[in-house]
Every structure is written in C-alpha cells, then in structure tokens.
Design an enzyme around this catalytic site. Structure first.
Site, mmCIF file in Angstrom:
data_model
loop_
_atom_site.group_PDB
_atom_site.id
_atom_site.type_symbol
_atom_site.label_atom_id
_atom_site.label_comp_id
_atom_site.label_asym_id
_atom_site.label_seq_id
_atom_site.Cartn_x
_atom_site.Cartn_y
_atom_site.Cartn_z
ATOM 1 N N ASP A 37 -10.107 -4.738 -4.496
ATOM 2 C CA ASP A 37 -9.612 -3.726 -3.553
ATOM 3 C C ASP A 37 -10.537 -2.515 -3.568
ATOM 4 O OD1 ASP A 37 -8.085 -2.031 -1.966
ATOM 5 O OD2 ASP A 37 -6.200 -2.613 -2.902
ATOM 6 N N SER A 62 0.827 -1.209 0.000
ATOM 7 C CA SER A 62 0.000 0.000 0.000
ATOM 8 C C SER A 62 0.862 1.261 0.000
ATOM 9 C CB SER A 62 -0.963 -0.046 1.193
ATOM 10 O OG SER A 62 -2.023 0.854 1.035
ATOM 11 N N HIS A 104 -7.958 -5.616 0.019
ATOM 12 C CA HIS A 104 -6.715 -4.834 0.014
ATOM 13 C C HIS A 104 -5.504 -5.572 0.582
ATOM 14 C CE1 HIS A 104 -4.227 -1.299 -0.085
ATOM 15 N NE2 HIS A 104 -4.074 -1.290 1.223
#
Length: 289
Positions: A219, A101, A249
């Site tokens: 996601d 991320s 995610h």
C-alpha cells in the site's frame, strides 16, 4: 435510496437477498462512493448476505461539500443511524460492518461508540487509514491546523494518487473517470480526521467485537505498519489479520488478491454469524504475515 440522519437526507444502496445469513454494512473510503462496491455486494449476495452501503456526507450522491465536514464524528453518527435502520429491517439477523480506508476509521468509531440500536456482530477493515503515506510534515501540519481555524472550508487536494489504488489498470481508469469520485479535502476535514484516528490508535482496547483486518502489504496510500501495530494491541482472542504482501491499497479490487480476500471475508462472516447465535468461541489468528 435515502434515509435521514442529523436532519440530512443521505444516500445509500441496498443489495438484498431473501433469508439472508447476515447483513454487511459498507463504509467507503475518502473521495469514493457506495456504487464502487456493486461487484463485492453481488459476491456477498451469492453467498447469502444482504449488503447496505452508505454514501458519506460530501460523497457520492449524498449532499454536502465534497471532502468537507464540520465535525468528523458526524460520519460515525450517520453510519450508526444507517446500522439502526438495517437492524430494524433485518430483525434477528447478524449485522457486520466493513470499512475501507477512511471508512475503516469511521467504522471503528461507530463500533466503539454505537448510537442507538446500532450494535454489530463483527468488524471488518480493509486497509484502514490510520496513517496516510503522504500526510503533511511538522511545519505543513501546523499550517493546516491554523487553516482549520481561519479558513476551515478551503478546498485542497487529498493527495491520493489514483495509480496506486490497484494494479488493475481497468480499476484505475474507472476510478479516474467516475463522475462521483472526487479528490478534495479541507483543513477542517484533515484536522478532524487526525483527531479521530489518533484517538482510535491510542485506545485499541475499546474494540469489543470480533474483527478481521485485511492488509495490503504494498500500500502506497496508507501506512500498513500502523494498522499492524494497532491490530497487535487489540484485546482478547477474537481477531484475525490476513496480509497480502504484493497488494495495493484497494485490496478487494486487486487482480491477484481479491478472490482470496473475498473468500476470507465470507468465511469470517459465516463464522461470526454462527457464533452470534450459537455462542461458538473464536480464536485470534494472523495469516500471510
């Protein structure tokens, strides 16, 4: 454990194995911390890899105001400093960088602009946050940029809805109840993040090391299509993409996908730990698309 970067004592965790095939350095995501990667580190240990994981400034057990940083480039400078330490402690062993991320954005910046002896054998990205799904629109974005100038340290919600991190309710509950997890950002942080990611999106050709992109297809926190488009513009034939259509995610914490994703990660590490010392060529591939 602690090390010093930019005059600040930053916290990191180390899971070390003797005679390791390589080392994986982990760059965590926004609001979380290195401790959430314990199980992944143990898995990698069992397959012959030592693991180091940094708490970015303003996260976990590292100092700094939660979700705030004066210059977004400080994240990558700190990460490069840790990689330098890792290389010193593991001389002659390939070092791989794994970013999740926000940590993927930081990892890319570190790979493109290494500071000191911080070169890596390969780059692994899990759901890199090149574009968020709940970013401010045009008007709100202009307001955030104004606030970055007049009230840069204003504490705001990071807009990450925990229910979408994983399909596993135990993972979600642990995240919500983790005292080291936070949900804050500042206008200064967001402005710096946008500048950093825009620069990376505009220059994929600057990625010179072999890369593996692990992409969750469901996601709702990060726009996976932006990551796929970025991957398609990477130069050379040393990159792989594996997509998981139903994954949320945190792909490495997904009930139906984590085992396969971790196996793909180990296969990648094995491949480029070998190629870094033997000169074995690699090919570009895209799977699960």
């Amino acid at each position: 454990m602690y090390f010093e970067s930019r005059g600040i004592r930053l916290h990191y965790r180390r899971w070390w194995v003797e005679n390791a095939l390589g080392v994986v350095v982990i760059s965590h995501g926004l609001g979380e911390h290195s401790g959430r990667y314990r199980l992944h580190a143990r898995y990698l240990n069992a397959h012959g890899y030592s693991v180091y994981a940094l708490d970015h400034v303003g996260h976990g057990l590292s100092p700094g105001r939660r979700g705030d940083i004066e210059d977004f480039d400080h994240y990558s400078a700190d990460l490069c400093r840790l990689i330098h330490l890792v290389r010193h402690e593991n001389a002659g062993v390939p070092v791989h960088l794994l970013g999740h991320s926000m940590g993927g954005v930081i990892a890319c910046a570190s790979a493109i602009n290494p500071v000191g002896d911080s070169s890596i054998a390969s780059l692994v990205l899990s759901a890199p946050a090149f574009v968020g799904c709940s970013e401010p629109g045009v008007v709100e974005g202009a307001l955030v940029r104004l606030l970055a100038k007049v009230y840069p340290s204003l504490s705001l919600s990071n807009r990450l809805d925990a229910q979408w991190i994983s399909r596993d309710p135990e993972v979600v509950d642990a995240y919500i109840n983790d005292e080291l997890v936070h949900d804050r950002v500042t206008p200064r942080w967001f402005d710096g993040y946008q500048r950093a990611r825009d620069c990376l999106l505009a220059r994929p050709e600057d990625i010179k090391v072999p890369s593996l992109l692990l992409l969750p297809g469901s996601d709702r926190l990060v726009d996976s299509s932006a990551s796929r488009e970025w991957f398609d513009r990477l130069p050379g034939n040393v990159h792989q993409l594996h997509a998981f259509p139903d994954a949320y995610h945190e792909l490495l914490n997904e009930p139906q996908a984590a085992e396969e994703a971790m196996a793909l990660l180990v296969a990648h590490l094995n491949r480029f730990s070998e190629s870094s010392s033997r000169g074995i060529p690699a090919q570009r591939a895209a799977a699960g698309s």
